[in-house]
Design a protein around this motif. Structure first.
Motif, mmCIF file in Angstrom:
data_model
loop_
_atom_site.group_PDB
_atom_site.id
_atom_site.type_symbol
_atom_site.label_atom_id
_atom_site.label_comp_id
_atom_site.label_asym_id
_atom_site.label_seq_id
_atom_site.Cartn_x
_atom_site.Cartn_y
_atom_site.Cartn_z
ATOM 1 N N SER A 138 -7.574 7.285 -5.109
ATOM 2 C CA SER A 138 -7.004 5.957 -5.050
ATOM 3 C C SER A 138 -5.831 5.757 -6.012
ATOM 4 O O SER A 138 -4.710 5.586 -5.596
ATOM 5 C CB SER A 138 -8.085 4.910 -5.324
ATOM 6 O OG SER A 138 -7.505 3.648 -5.466
ATOM 7 N N ARG A 139 -6.089 5.747 -7.297
ATOM 8 C CA ARG A 139 -5.074 5.462 -8.321
ATOM 9 C C ARG A 139 -4.514 4.043 -8.217
ATOM 10 O O ARG A 139 -3.367 3.802 -8.560
ATOM 11 C CB ARG A 139 -3.907 6.440 -8.217
ATOM 12 C CG ARG A 139 -4.225 7.865 -8.517
ATOM 13 C CD ARG A 139 -4.060 8.160 -10.006
ATOM 14 N NE ARG A 139 -4.126 9.576 -10.257
ATOM 15 C CZ ARG A 139 -3.049 10.323 -10.471
ATOM 16 N NH1 ARG A 139 -1.872 9.778 -10.469
ATOM 17 N NH2 ARG A 139 -3.183 11.599 -10.696
ATOM 18 N N SER A 140 -5.325 3.149 -7.689
ATOM 19 C CA SER A 140 -4.853 1.777 -7.583
ATOM 20 C C SER A 140 -5.551 0.919 -8.629
ATOM 21 O O SER A 140 -6.743 1.090 -8.880
ATOM 22 C CB SER A 140 -5.170 1.228 -6.189
ATOM 23 O OG SER A 140 -4.997 -0.167 -6.189
ATOM 24 N N PRO A 141 -4.836 -0.039 -9.245
ATOM 25 C CA PRO A 141 -5.523 -0.969 -10.141
ATOM 26 C C PRO A 141 -6.650 -1.722 -9.435
ATOM 27 O O PRO A 141 -7.583 -2.172 -10.072
ATOM 28 C CB PRO A 141 -4.407 -1.933 -10.559
ATOM 29 C CG PRO A 141 -3.149 -1.172 -10.377
ATOM 30 C CD PRO A 141 -3.383 -0.275 -9.206
ATOM 31 N N ARG A 142 -6.559 -1.837 -8.099
ATOM 32 C CA ARG A 142 -7.598 -2.578 -7.359
ATOM 33 C C ARG A 142 -8.922 -1.839 -7.322
ATOM 34 O O ARG A 142 -9.942 -2.398 -6.937
ATOM 35 C CB ARG A 142 -7.139 -2.823 -5.921
ATOM 36 C CG ARG A 142 -6.030 -3.822 -5.791
ATOM 37 C CD ARG A 142 -5.562 -3.924 -4.367
ATOM 38 N NE ARG A 142 -5.088 -2.642 -3.860
ATOM 39 C CZ ARG A 142 -4.731 -2.400 -2.616
ATOM 40 N NH1 ARG A 142 -4.804 -3.353 -1.730
ATOM 41 N NH2 ARG A 142 -4.297 -1.210 -2.247
ATOM 42 N N GLY B 25 0.794 -1.224 0.000
ATOM 43 C CA GLY B 25 0.000 0.000 0.000
ATOM 44 C C GLY B 25 0.826 1.273 0.000
ATOM 45 O O GLY B 25 0.268 2.371 0.052
ATOM 46 N N LYS C 196 -3.504 -1.892 -15.372
ATOM 47 C CA LYS C 196 -4.288 -0.875 -14.665
ATOM 48 C C LYS C 196 -5.698 -1.351 -14.334
ATOM 49 O O LYS C 196 -6.327 -0.859 -13.398
ATOM 50 C CB LYS C 196 -4.360 0.402 -15.512
ATOM 51 C CG LYS C 196 -3.031 1.128 -15.587
ATOM 52 C CD LYS C 196 -3.096 2.329 -16.495
ATOM 53 C CE LYS C 196 -3.354 3.586 -15.712
ATOM 54 N NZ LYS C 196 -3.241 4.793 -16.549
ATOM 55 N N GLN D 14 -9.807 0.421 -9.949
ATOM 56 C CA GLN D 14 -10.029 1.005 -11.274
ATOM 57 C C GLN D 14 -11.468 0.759 -11.722
ATOM 58 O O GLN D 14 -11.966 -0.351 -11.687
ATOM 59 C CB GLN D 14 -9.044 0.375 -12.265
ATOM 60 C CG GLN D 14 -9.080 0.941 -13.658
ATOM 61 C CD GLN D 14 -8.084 2.087 -13.854
ATOM 62 O OE1 GLN D 14 -7.673 2.721 -12.882
ATOM 63 N NE2 GLN D 14 -7.716 2.358 -15.073
ATOM 64 N N LEU E 88 -5.674 6.544 1.741
ATOM 65 C CA LEU E 88 -5.475 6.795 0.315
ATOM 66 C C LEU E 88 -4.608 5.724 -0.357
ATOM 67 O O LEU E 88 -4.030 5.952 -1.407
ATOM 68 C CB LEU E 88 -4.832 8.176 0.119
ATOM 69 C CG LEU E 88 -5.659 9.344 0.642
ATOM 70 C CD1 LEU E 88 -4.872 10.644 0.557
ATOM 71 C CD2 LEU E 88 -6.963 9.489 -0.143
ATOM 72 N N SER E 89 -4.541 4.554 0.288
ATOM 73 C CA SER E 89 -3.664 3.520 -0.269
ATOM 74 C C SER E 89 -4.405 2.576 -1.211
ATOM 75 O O SER E 89 -4.053 1.414 -1.335
ATOM 76 C CB SER E 89 -3.018 2.727 0.869
ATOM 77 O OG SER E 89 -4.025 2.085 1.626
ATOM 78 N N GLY E 90 -5.436 3.085 -1.859
ATOM 79 C CA GLY E 90 -6.148 2.271 -2.832
ATOM 80 C C GLY E 90 -7.259 1.446 -2.215
ATOM 81 O O GLY E 90 -7.408 0.270 -2.526
ATOM 82 N N VAL F 189 -0.122 -1.888 -5.147
ATOM 83 C CA VAL F 189 0.553 -0.883 -5.975
ATOM 84 C C VAL F 189 -0.430 0.179 -6.463
ATOM 85 O O VAL F 189 -1.602 -0.101 -6.718
ATOM 86 C CB VAL F 189 1.260 -1.573 -7.170
ATOM 87 C CG1 VAL F 189 0.257 -2.221 -8.107
ATOM 88 C CG2 VAL F 189 2.139 -0.592 -7.924
ATOM 89 N N GLN F 190 0.061 1.406 -6.546
ATOM 90 C CA GLN F 190 -0.733 2.506 -7.086
ATOM 91 C C GLN F 190 0.066 3.182 -8.192
ATOM 92 O O GLN F 190 1.271 2.951 -8.317
ATOM 93 C CB GLN F 190 -1.102 3.492 -5.974
ATOM 94 C CG GLN F 190 -2.150 2.909 -5.026
ATOM 95 C CD GLN F 190 -2.324 3.726 -3.759
ATOM 96 O OE1 GLN F 190 -1.615 3.506 -2.792
ATOM 97 N NE2 GLN F 190 -3.255 4.646 -3.755
#
Lengths: 420, 323
Positions: free
Chosen positions: B268-272, A223, A418, B274, B185-187, A269-270
């Motif tokens: 977020s900006r996380s693929p998780r 994270g 993504k 999206q 904010l870790s996704g 990952v971000q």
């Protein structure tokens, strides 16, 4: 024009751009040092891709260090000794990629106004240029798209008689493999890919691992890890980690899929393209980053955070991704002489230093010696790894032009990453 | 005289005075406003054509188009020549096993949860303001909407400051027992859903308020007079009476939520996390997959059309029941 936060740098870190010397003295000394440094004879020569340089049916010949390309002539350069037009000079550049103070200096020197438009990615920029509904004079392309831009007749050939400062550039980049004879471009700045982090938020460094890149895959940092929002840099990351830097321009789907799987193993990952902002703010404690982003990061530190907390690491043996960006003049420029004057202006060492002091990206000029920049604390010592050495180009590899179908392959696989 | 010429008598009261009721009927029969209404509707129709029909056709042309030798997308304007397989690929990509299945699934789940939370939060508020606030109704409504005069982007940026590791939210939570300060904010999906709720709740609040305000108070009084308790009155009178308002508010809120991409971009900006909107934005902004991006726009539009069709069918049925 918007002001870059670098103009309101943290009071905790005041740069000493010329090591206590006045600017002229600094330039004199660095020029002397540069003379003593042997030119990187094998610059870029060691860089090679494994893809076919002339893919069948492609309109673009793929430039490689072992296959330098003279781009096809589309249109003619302007004649000599033309008078400089009045402004405004319309510049189309990456966001926050040039020092407003340098631009103001140009405005004052040539008594013109600069109209600045920014883009956030090369695809976005090329898409806008493709509409034909734009009227820019100067454009800042990446070298992996230069041949496409020429083939699409977006750029005009340069008349190098208007750019005498090209002699200030590293010899190898006066006649680069991607644009033999500097027909369409001059080099702008250099960068390398590495890891940026805030030492007060992260208790390890890449040097704690056998392979420094493994820091990004450490489950302890779940994270907290971010990668660059760019298909080329980020899909190349696992490839470099595997020690296969010569494959960063691959057209091998299996290798790219292997890279995708590796990226998916980074826990939590971000993705962002704003390491220069997110790392100092602490919202991205560890960020796969461009070196120049980290050199401009001190300007974004919150009050009370010391600039020495910022760190950058890149492959110590230099076998990582490196690169240089370019500047060109648009085919439809209404002020081509003024645009040539601008290109000449940014290759002046004094102006290049002024630019560097703000945006963090180094210009490949003979008089700007990397060791000197570190010794004189032009950049903070803790970020010295982010300063690109001329010798880095011997071992590293650049992200170069791909065949359109291969470019799409990279793009599709990155989008798959993504999608999560 | 043309159909657009003004009628000689425009005021029905005057017509009654001059011609009597029979005169009005004759005038109406003689001059049905067939041309007037299309004329009045023409600006809206032109607007829709210029800014919806034509752009949507352009999206279709792009989705069914080709790539040139530089991988630049070339729209195909002739529908006969559209590459149907390419458009079908976009549909296939959002099905299980497809590359966009995860963003599609997430989008539906996030929107459903966010919408449910919006209802739970907004319904009591709208109910109170509409039916219980008395003279303060206007003031309360104003206060509720005041934060939303600020641009959506600015409000989300403010959330970043609040939610960051050393932000105010953790400052407040830190002293509480059994609560660990979090990496908001870790996704995290939860952060994204809360962002959606915060961003879109005014879209729900206003139509809901309007629907609740229109409920005939005598119905509720009648229910109470007949000895039914407040809870059952709410369940059997107020809630059914506001059903159409709920549907309308839900539709107005869900539609932009389905296409949202900024909330994920900022929080977020996380693929998780999206969402489909992010995939569309990426495909259209970056790289050589503009056709996929255009195809996904069609996928999303089709999906929303189905939802809208249900909404229209439902309102139509309700109108028939009333008649």
């Amino acid at each position: 024009m918007a002001r870059h936060p670098r103009e309101r740098r943290s009071a905790l870190w005041t740069p000493r751009p010329y090591g206590g010397l006045d600017r002229r003295e600094f330039l004199r000394r660095t020029a002397m040092t540069a003379l003593a440094v042997p030119t990187a004879g094998g610059l870029l020569a060691a860089c090679g891709g494994d893809d076919d340089p002339k893919p069948a049916g492609s309109a673009i010949e793929l430039a490689r260090p072992d296959n330098p390309v003279r781009l096809p002539t589309k249109g003619s350069a302007i004649a000599d000794d033309l008078p400089i037009e009045s402004g405004p000079l319309k510049i189309y550049n990456w966001q926050d990629y040039a020092n407003p103070e340098m631009l103001e200096k140009f405005e004052a020197e040539f008594d013109v106004k600069i109209e600045w438009t920014s883009f956030s990615g090369m695809d976005e920029a090329i898409q806008k240029l493709g509409t034909g509904a734009v009227d820019f004079d100067v454009f800042f392309p990446t070298i992996d798209r230069l041949a496409t831009l020429v083939a699409q007749e977006h750029l005009q050939p340069l008349n190098l008689n208007y750019i005498p400062n090209l002699k200030n550039v590293w010899p190898e980049l006066q006649d680069p493999f991607y644009d033999k004879g500097s027909q369409y471009s001059i080099p702008y700045v250099l960068w390398s890919d590495g890891i940026g982090w805030r030492a007060d938020l992260v208790d390890k460094t890449p040097d704690d691992y056998d392979n420094g890149w493994d820091m990004l895959w450490d489950p302890a940092f779940e994270g907290k890890v971010w990668v660059i929002d760019d298909d080329r840099d980020t899909l190349a990351l696992p490839i470099v980690r595997m020690g296969r830097v010569e494959d960063v321009n691959t057209d091998d789907r299996a290798l790219l899929e292997q890279s995708l799987e590796a990226l998916r193993e980074i826990r939590g990952v971000q993705i962002s393209a704003e390491a220069y902002q997110k790392v100092p703010e602490g919202s991205s404690p560890i960020h796969h980053a461009w070196s120049g982003d980290m050199l401009s990061a001190p300007g974004y530190l919150p009050d009370g955070v010391d600039a020495t907390t910022l760190r950058f690491w890149d492959q110590p043996d230099g076998r990582g991704v490196i690169g240089s960006d370019a500047v060109s003049i648009m085919a439809g420029s209404k002020r081509p002489v003024l645009a040539h004057a601008f290109l000449n202006f940014i290759l002046d060492t004094d102006n290049a230093l002024l630019n560097m002091a703000w945006n963090g990206y180094q210009a490949p000029l003979n008089a700007i010696d990397a060791d000197r920049l570190i010794a004189d604390e032009f950049f903070p010592k803790n970020l010295s790894a982010a300063v690109v050495q001329q010798s880095d180009f011997d071992a590293g590899n650049q992200l170069m032009q791909l065949a359109p179908t291969v470019e799409k392959l990279w793009d599709d696989i990155f989008r798959e990453f993504k999608a999560g | 005289m043309t159909a657009l010429d003004p009628p000689r008598v425009t005021n029905p009261a005057q017509a009654t005075f001059r011609f009597g009721r029979r005169g009005i009927a004759e005038w109406r029969a003689a001059r049905p406003p067939r041309a007037l209404w299309p004329f009045l509707a023409s600006p809206g129709v032109l607007w829709l054509c210029a800014f919806f029909v034509v752009p949507f056709y352009a999206v279709l042309a792009m989705a069914g188009g080709t790539l040139d030798e530089f991988a630049t997308p070339i729209p195909e304007w002739n529908p006969v020549a559209w590459n149907g397989e390419q458009i079908l690929d976009a549909f296939r990509s959002v099905l299980p096993g497809g590359t966009n299945w995860n963003p599609m699934r997430r989008t539906v789940v996030y929107v459903v949860i966010a919408l449910a939370l919006c209802f739970v939060i907004a319904y009591p508020v709208a109910y109170y303001v509409a039916r219980k606030a008395g003279r303060n109704k206007g003031l309360l409504l104003l206060l509720l909407l005041a934060p939303f005069w600020i641009n959506y982007l600015m409000r989300m940026l403010a959330w970043i400051n609040l939610l960051q590791t050393d932000g105010y939210v953790n400052d407040v939570l830190d002293p509480l027992p059994f609560v660990d300060p979090s990496e908001w904010l870790s996704g995290r999906s939860s952060t994204l859903i809360l962002g959606l709720v915060y961003g879109y709740i005014p879209f729900l609040l206003l139509p809901l308020y309007a629907a609740l305000d229109r409920i005939d108070g005598r119905l509720i009084e009648a229910s109470r007079d007949l000895g039914i308790g407040p809870f059952r009155t709410f369940c059997q009178v107020t809630l059914p009476a506001s059903r159409q308002g709920l549907l309308a508010a839900g539709a107005i809120t869900a539609l932009p939520m389905f296409g949202d991409y900024y909330t994920q971009d900022l929080l977020s900006r996380s693929p998780r996390t999206q969402m489909l909107g992010n995939q569309i934005e990426d495909a259209l902004q970056q790289g050589a997959s503009k056709q996929l991006g255009a195809g996904l726009v069609i996928v999303l539009s089709t999906f929303l059309t189905v939802l809208m069709a249900y909404y229209l069918w439902s309102t139509n049925r309700a109108a028939q029941e009333v008649r």
